[in-house]
Structures are given as C-alpha cells and as structure tokens.
Write an enzyme that holds these catalytic residues in place. Structure first.
Site, mmCIF file in Angstrom:
data_model
loop_
_atom_site.group_PDB
_atom_site.id
_atom_site.type_symbol
_atom_site.label_atom_id
_atom_site.label_comp_id
_atom_site.label_asym_id
_atom_site.label_seq_id
_atom_site.Cartn_x
_atom_site.Cartn_y
_atom_site.Cartn_z
ATOM 1 N N GLY A 44 0.666 -1.314 -0.094
ATOM 2 C CA GLY A 44 -0.050 0.122 -0.037
ATOM 3 C C GLY A 44 0.750 1.476 0.082
ATOM 4 O O GLY A 44 0.510 2.332 -0.661
ATOM 5 N N CYS A 45 2.083 1.223 0.633
ATOM 6 C CA CYS A 45 2.870 2.323 0.775
ATOM 7 C C CYS A 45 3.523 2.766 -0.612
ATOM 8 O O CYS A 45 3.904 3.914 -0.776
ATOM 9 C CB CYS A 45 3.908 2.053 2.204
ATOM 10 S SG CYS A 45 2.858 1.910 3.470
ATOM 11 N N THR A 46 3.928 1.761 -1.183
ATOM 12 C CA THR A 46 4.670 1.685 -2.408
ATOM 13 C C THR A 46 3.615 2.245 -3.620
ATOM 14 O O THR A 46 3.927 3.257 -4.324
ATOM 15 C CB THR A 46 5.081 0.366 -2.738
ATOM 16 O OG1 THR A 46 6.142 -0.113 -1.826
ATOM 17 C CG2 THR A 46 5.603 0.396 -4.267
ATOM 18 N N ALA A 49 3.362 6.091 -2.761
ATOM 19 C CA ALA A 49 4.297 6.834 -3.267
ATOM 20 C C ALA A 49 4.345 6.929 -4.767
ATOM 21 O O ALA A 49 4.799 7.799 -5.281
ATOM 22 C CB ALA A 49 5.695 6.047 -2.455
#
Length: 144
Positions: A44-46, A49
């Site tokens: 999710g963070c990737t 970003a």
C-alpha cells in the site's frame, strides 16, 4: 483523532532521505502535502508513493511541496526512494515525535493520514480515509 482543519500545523525539524535537516517553516508561502504512511516498501505504501511520483510534475506546477513521513530511518528511505525513483523528500521520523505531533501515532508506525497545509501554515485538508491507488490524484482534484 487527527488535527482539525484550520489548526496551525505543528512545526518540525527532522532529517530527510539524504540526512538533510527539514523544517515545515522552510516551506512558508507554499502549500505542503504532508503524507504519513506506515512503512517503506510495503504494497500500500509503495502504491501511494508511486502515485505521488507519477503526479509530481502536477504538484510542482501548482507550487505544492510533497513530503512523505514514516518511522523508517534514512537508510530505509534511501533504498525506497532509489528503488521507485521517488522525486520528493521522505522524512525519517525515527523517534515518532512528528507522528505524535500530528496525532497519527499507531504505536511503532505512522497511521496513513495526509495533511494539506496552506501557505500560511494552517491545515487546509485532512485525509484519514486513503485509497492508496488514487490518493495523489484525489488531492490534486480537490485543490483544483
């Protein structure tokens, strides 16, 4: 509970990916997108970003600054930045002080919350329900 719209955004002093000192006050006069996320290089963070990366020129054209914040250290941020070609600064909130100041503390990680801070240093928008795939575009649509 997140900080309310209209609140003066807490100033901070932290290190970025490259070990440079970053403060909120250095961006006075610009709109700042301060997005908190749990962990570098997770799915999710990737996605989130990459969304900011892919929309970065749109943010620049609106003179908006994008800053990503997690509890990861500078070395982790550097690897994450290099792996995905991130053009914006990631802030290393290793001690959690910034995460706590913005009321997004999830224990050992930052909760996924984004603050849009106006040119006067006030919180203009808060996103505490984030679709990681469209978040960067959602913010741009809201400020247009």
């Amino acid at each position: 509970m997140t900080l309310a719209v209209g609140t003066i955004a807490p100033d901070f002093t932290v290190k970025d990916t490259n070990g440079n000192t970053v403060t909120l006050s250095q961006f006075k006069g610009k709109t700042v997108v301060l997005y908190f996320y749990p962990k570098d290089d997770t799915p999710g963070c990737t996605k989130e970003a990459q969304g900011f990366r892919d929309s970065y020129s749109d943010y620049q054209s609106k003179e908006m600054v994008v800053l990503g914040v997690s509890r990861d250290d500078e070395a982790s941020h550097k690897l994450f930045t290099e792996k995905y070609g991130l053009p914006f600064q990631l802030l290393a909130d290793v001690d959690g002080a910034l995460t706590k100041a913005y009321d997004v503390d999830g224990g050992s990680y930052s909760k996924r919350v984004t603050y849009v801070i106006d040119s006067e240093g006030k919180i203009a928008q808060v996103y505490d329900q984030v679709n990681t795939s469209s978040h960067a575009q959602d913010i741009l649509a809201a400020v247009s």
